[in-house]
Design an enzyme around this catalytic site. Structure first.
Site, PDB file in Angstrom:
ATOM      1  CB  CYS A   1       2.036  -5.096  -2.097  1.00 48.80           C
ATOM      2  SG  CYS A   1       1.743  -4.374  -3.577  1.00 48.80           S
TER       3      CYS A   1
ATOM      4  CB  CYS B   1       2.824 -17.287   3.986  1.00 50.07           C
ATOM      5  SG  CYS B   1       1.406 -16.978   3.352  1.00 50.07           S
TER       6      CYS B   1
END
Lengths: 364, 77
Positions: free
Chosen positions: A186, A329
């Site tokens: 998610c 990231c």
């Protein structure tokens, strides 16, 4: 039994006092008090499940509040398991709540699960899901599985025999984990906030059905709910003869299994680093840091870096002008994908690092 | 060869696209080959096939008009 509190169950046709008593006598462990865990915990607490265990080692963050409805801004940075227990105990002071502030792993899973009658998987990664599945197979505990991806969610009941005596588990469906690169979570791909609510409520429903014996539980079935089409697609599972070989043979073998390794992609030649090594590398010369998130993603990185979003990574390979490259990231999965692309294009001519856990680990 | 209807979930739906898709194949292995040829991205993806809502782990013969679902693993929570 508090007859007023449970009056709507006691008045309910085919439910009544005997089934409410079964709930009060039951012990359920909910692993993960996040998007799925919150609604599971709320409804099981409200229903009067006598003992509920909450296992979660994470703390609440602002981005959780979009879907993790037990928490408020006052809970940010505090342990989820503790904050959830406080709120749930106020919802129903008559039940016992056990708080386990920990990440379930191969060393603690068996002892933790052994005490409970039913386990609910509300975790958010494959390492935990396979670990919990295997532990439940070894201990013969019913497992109510739920998982979400963007606009779709899955629910199933594992390790419970159907009328033919057949039991399936998660490995009968997917014998081995996909690489983390292939199955983003998610944090990386987003999830519509109501979805874990829907799937979590379905999980709580299956728990209540298993305990009370009402209706037909989703035994040996996988239900996929689509938010977009508002439809459920349910498929029948069967035993996969190949799957058994992947489950540790006994409890000792289970404890010795490295689930993080099994489920993370060890890419040859890519070094996965933590925040300490990452910070050390920022002090070295000739290191190129690359943020592979899409533009505008928060938090921003406040050190010299290049931004090459993963979606345009291949087209921009030529701008990687140094031979030591550190990729990062949000959660560490997209940077692994980018690392793979660099390896595929440059072979061993570049030394590639990927920040495990992403920029979020730097903040902590 | 028989014609089957495909339904894909999760990431696989993004690869197969929104339009209703029909493919010709004799069995599930043949169907996977046909899918990989048409959608090379599928090769590296993990998924199971459910033929007429029954998950299959071995190669089985397909029947005309069968519905085959492609189900990927989800990890989010």
């Amino acid at each position: 039994m508090d007859k007023e509190r449970y009056s709507r169950h006691l008045n309910l046709k085919n439910f009544g006092e005997s089934r409410q008593q079964k709930l009060l006598d039951a012990k359920v462990l909910v692993i993960g008090a996040g998007g799925l865990g919150c609604p599971v915990l709320q409804y099981l607490t409200a229903a009067g499940v006598g003992e509920i265990g909450i296992a979660d080692g994470d703390t609440v963050s602002l981005s959780n509040l979009q879907r993790q409805v037990l928490y408020t801004v006052d809970d940010i940075s505090l342990p989820k398991a503790v904050q959830a227990a406080i709120r749930l105990q106020r919802l129903n002071p008559d039940i016992v709540i056990h708080t386990h502030v920990l990440h379930v792993d191969a060393a603690n899973a068996l002892e933790l699960i052994r005490y409970y009658d039913i386990v609910v998987d509300g975790t958010d990664n494959f390492a935990s899901r396979y670990l919990i599945n295997d532990a439940c197979v070894l201990l013969e505990k019913p497992l109510v599985y739920g998982a979400v991806y963007q606009y779709e969610g899955q629910v199933a009941v594992f390790n419970v025999a159907d009328i033919l005596g057949i039991k399936t588990n998660y490995r009968d469906l997917f014998a081995t984990p996909p690489s983390a690169v292939d199955a983003p979570d998610c944090n990386d791909t987003g999830v519509i906030g109501v979805l874990p609510g829907i799937i979590g409520v379905l999980q709580a429903t299956e728990v209540i059905k298993l305990i009370t014996g009402i209706g037909k539980a989703l035994i040996n079935q996988l239900l996929t709910w689509s938010v977009v089409s508002a439809t459920a697609y349910t498929v029948q599972l069967q035993e996969n003869p190949e799957a058994k070989a992947f489950i540790p043979a006994d409890q000792a073998a289970f404890r010795a299994t490295d689930y993080d390794w099994l489920c993370s992609t060890q890419i040859t030649g890519v070094e996965q680093i933590g925040p300490i090594s990452f910070v050390q590398l920022t002090t070295e010369a000739d290191v190129l840091f690359i943020d592979v998130r899409e533009s505008g993603e928060q938090p921003e990185a406040h050190f010299p870096h290049l931004q090459i979003p993963l979606s345009r990574f291949k087209e921009n390979l030529l701008s990687i002008h140094k031979n030591k490259v550190v990729l990062f990231c949000q959660s560490g999965k997209r940077s692994l994908q980018a690392a793979q692309i660099i390896r595929d294009s440059f072979g061993e001519s570049k030394k590639v690092y990927s920040l495990t856990g992403g920029i979020l680990t730097l903040i902590e | 060869m028989v014609k089957v209807k495909l339904i894909a979930f999760g990431q696989l739906a993004e690869i197969l696209g929104d339009d209703e898709l029909n493919l010709n194949a004799a069995d599930t292995n043949g169907l996977k080959d046909a899918l990989n040829q048409r959608f090379p991205e599928l090769k590296n993806k993990k998924y199971v096939l459910a033929v007429n809502k029954q998950v299959v782990s071995i190669n089985i013969l397909l029947t005309e008009g069968a519905t085959v679902a492609l189900l990927p693993p989800f990890s989010g929570g």
